[in-house]
Design a protein around this motif. Sequence first.
Motif, short mmCIF file in Angstrom:
data_model
loop_
_atom_site.label_atom_id
_atom_site.label_comp_id
_atom_site.label_asym_id
_atom_site.label_seq_id
_atom_site.Cartn_x
_atom_site.Cartn_y
_atom_site.Cartn_z
N LEU A 82 0.83 -1.21 0.00
CA LEU A 82 0.00 0.00 0.00
C LEU A 82 0.87 1.26 0.00
CD1 LEU A 82 -2.84 -0.94 2.53
CD2 LEU A 82 -2.86 -1.08 0.03
N ILE A 83 1.96 1.22 0.73
CA ILE A 83 2.87 2.38 0.75
C ILE A 83 3.46 2.59 -0.65
CG2 ILE A 83 5.08 3.23 1.63
CD1 ILE A 83 4.44 1.90 4.29
N GLY A 84 3.76 1.49 -1.34
CA GLY A 84 4.27 1.60 -2.71
C GLY A 84 3.25 2.25 -3.63
N LYS A 85 1.99 1.86 -3.51
CA LYS A 85 0.93 2.47 -4.33
C LYS A 85 0.76 3.96 -4.00
CE LYS A 85 -1.85 -1.72 -4.99
NZ LYS A 85 -3.16 -2.38 -4.72
N LEU A 86 0.84 4.28 -2.71
CA LEU A 86 0.70 5.67 -2.28
C LEU A 86 1.84 6.53 -2.83
CD1 LEU A 86 -0.78 7.79 -0.54
CD2 LEU A 86 0.63 7.05 1.40
N SER A 87 3.06 5.97 -2.84
CA SER A 87 4.21 6.72 -3.31
C SER A 87 4.15 7.00 -4.80
CB SER A 87 5.51 5.98 -2.97
OG SER A 87 5.60 4.77 -3.69
N GLU A 88 3.34 6.23 -5.54
CA GLU A 88 3.15 6.52 -6.96
C GLU A 88 2.29 7.76 -7.15
OE1 GLU A 88 1.51 3.11 -8.85
OE2 GLU A 88 3.25 1.83 -8.47
N ILE A 89 1.40 8.00 -6.22
CA ILE A 89 0.49 9.16 -6.32
C ILE A 89 1.17 10.42 -5.82
CG2 ILE A 89 -1.73 10.09 -5.57
CD1 ILE A 89 -2.67 7.21 -5.21
N VAL A 90 1.88 10.33 -4.70
CA VAL A 90 2.51 11.49 -4.08
C VAL A 90 3.75 11.02 -3.30
CG1 VAL A 90 1.07 11.30 -2.02
CG2 VAL A 90 2.07 13.50 -2.60
N PRO A 91 4.82 11.81 -3.27
CA PRO A 91 6.01 11.40 -2.50
C PRO A 91 5.68 11.26 -1.01
CG PRO A 91 6.52 13.22 -3.98
CD PRO A 91 5.05 13.08 -3.99
N VAL A 92 6.22 10.23 -0.38
CA VAL A 92 5.98 10.01 1.04
C VAL A 92 7.32 9.77 1.75
CG1 VAL A 92 3.67 9.06 0.72
CG2 VAL A 92 5.65 7.52 0.70
N THR A 93 7.33 10.07 3.04
CA THR A 93 8.47 9.77 3.89
C THR A 93 8.07 8.64 4.83
OG1 THR A 93 9.22 12.06 3.80
CG2 THR A 93 10.11 10.68 5.56
N VAL A 94 8.86 7.56 4.86
CA VAL A 94 8.52 6.38 5.66
C VAL A 94 9.60 6.15 6.70
CG1 VAL A 94 7.98 3.92 5.63
CG2 VAL A 94 7.36 5.35 3.67
N LYS A 95 9.18 5.99 7.95
CA LYS A 95 10.10 5.71 9.05
C LYS A 95 9.67 4.42 9.75
CE LYS A 95 11.96 7.69 13.34
NZ LYS A 95 11.90 8.86 14.27
N ASP A 96 10.52 3.41 9.73
CA ASP A 96 10.22 2.13 10.37
C ASP A 96 10.38 2.25 11.89
OD1 ASP A 96 9.66 0.76 7.99
OD2 ASP A 96 11.80 0.42 7.63
N MET A 97 9.38 1.80 12.61
CA MET A 97 9.39 1.88 14.07
C MET A 97 9.80 0.53 14.67
SD MET A 97 8.50 4.99 13.98
CE MET A 97 8.24 5.44 15.70
N LYS A 98 10.20 0.53 15.92
CA LYS A 98 10.67 -0.68 16.59
C LYS A 98 9.58 -1.73 16.75
CE LYS A 98 14.38 1.54 19.24
NZ LYS A 98 14.92 1.82 20.58
N ASP A 99 8.33 -1.30 16.84
CA ASP A 99 7.24 -2.26 17.04
C ASP A 99 6.72 -2.85 15.73
OD1 ASP A 99 6.03 -0.06 15.99
OD2 ASP A 99 4.64 0.29 17.65
N GLY A 100 7.44 -2.59 14.63
CA GLY A 100 7.05 -3.15 13.34
C GLY A 100 6.15 -2.24 12.52
N THR A 101 5.63 -1.19 13.12
CA THR A 101 4.78 -0.25 12.39
C THR A 101 5.66 0.68 11.55
OG1 THR A 101 4.75 1.33 14.22
CG2 THR A 101 3.01 -0.34 14.16
N ALA A 102 5.02 1.44 10.67
CA ALA A 102 5.73 2.39 9.82
C ALA A 102 5.03 3.75 9.90
CB ALA A 102 5.77 1.90 8.38
N GLU A 103 5.80 4.78 10.13
CA GLU A 103 5.26 6.14 10.20
C GLU A 103 5.34 6.74 8.80
OE1 GLU A 103 6.07 9.04 13.63
OE2 GLU A 103 7.35 9.78 12.00
#
Length: 268
Positions: A82-103
Amino acid sequence: DVQNNPSDASAQAVLKERAEAFVETAQAMNKSMGNITADLESQQTAALEEAGSLMKQIDQLNASIKKSGNLSNDLQDKRDVLIGKLSEIVPVTVKDMKDGTAEVTLPDVFDTSADGELTLKADAEVPGGNLAGIQKSLEIADGYQTELNSTVEKFAAANGNLFASKGIAGADFITNLTVGTTIDATTLNEADLEAAQGDFRALVSKLGAQSQTAMNTVANHESALLATDNRRQSVVGVSIDEEMANLIMFQHAYSAAARFITTTDEML
């Protein structure tokens, strides 16, 4: 012909028909440009809706990943898609968190409603992605439509200066064709007519040059995108050769462990 023989009814009729054809063509071109703009606006609305929907889904998956702890590999894979699809529409910044989530952070060009719907801020310029392309295309289409209308007005005015009809003056020759009054010849204003025709040629040349540049840019960016995607797949993708090597290694390790257990059992 009308200027040379103002009383010639057939010359007047041809003039009127050609002027009407010019008006119809100009109106059709203007309508086509309007349709392009309307289509781009629809694409922009759809892109914003899709981006908002993807952000909601990513948030939901992050919540599930946080609850699942170490048992969330499948959820993380779905989120990354889903993040890959979103990045095709608009640039995004992704930060991986320790609990496995992504900001996931979007550029500061959007307003977000309470239900997560995205809208562009006034005069905000999207820095990249499909949405930026649509926004740029809207600006270009609007500019060309304005130039087209200006050129048509100048051309109509220049032709209108050729004639003074009874009750119709100047550019009214074209804007009031349906009145049907007799057309008489006046002085030819060649400078205005040449300028208007020059504007139209410049408009067509500019469109052709920009179109060619855009196609070349697309080809170059597609090559860069393919190279980048290949590098990305080398990191996140699965290598069959590597997996087979690991499988053989695990198989030998299992066999060694089994022999060790067998030997220990015999000794006991």
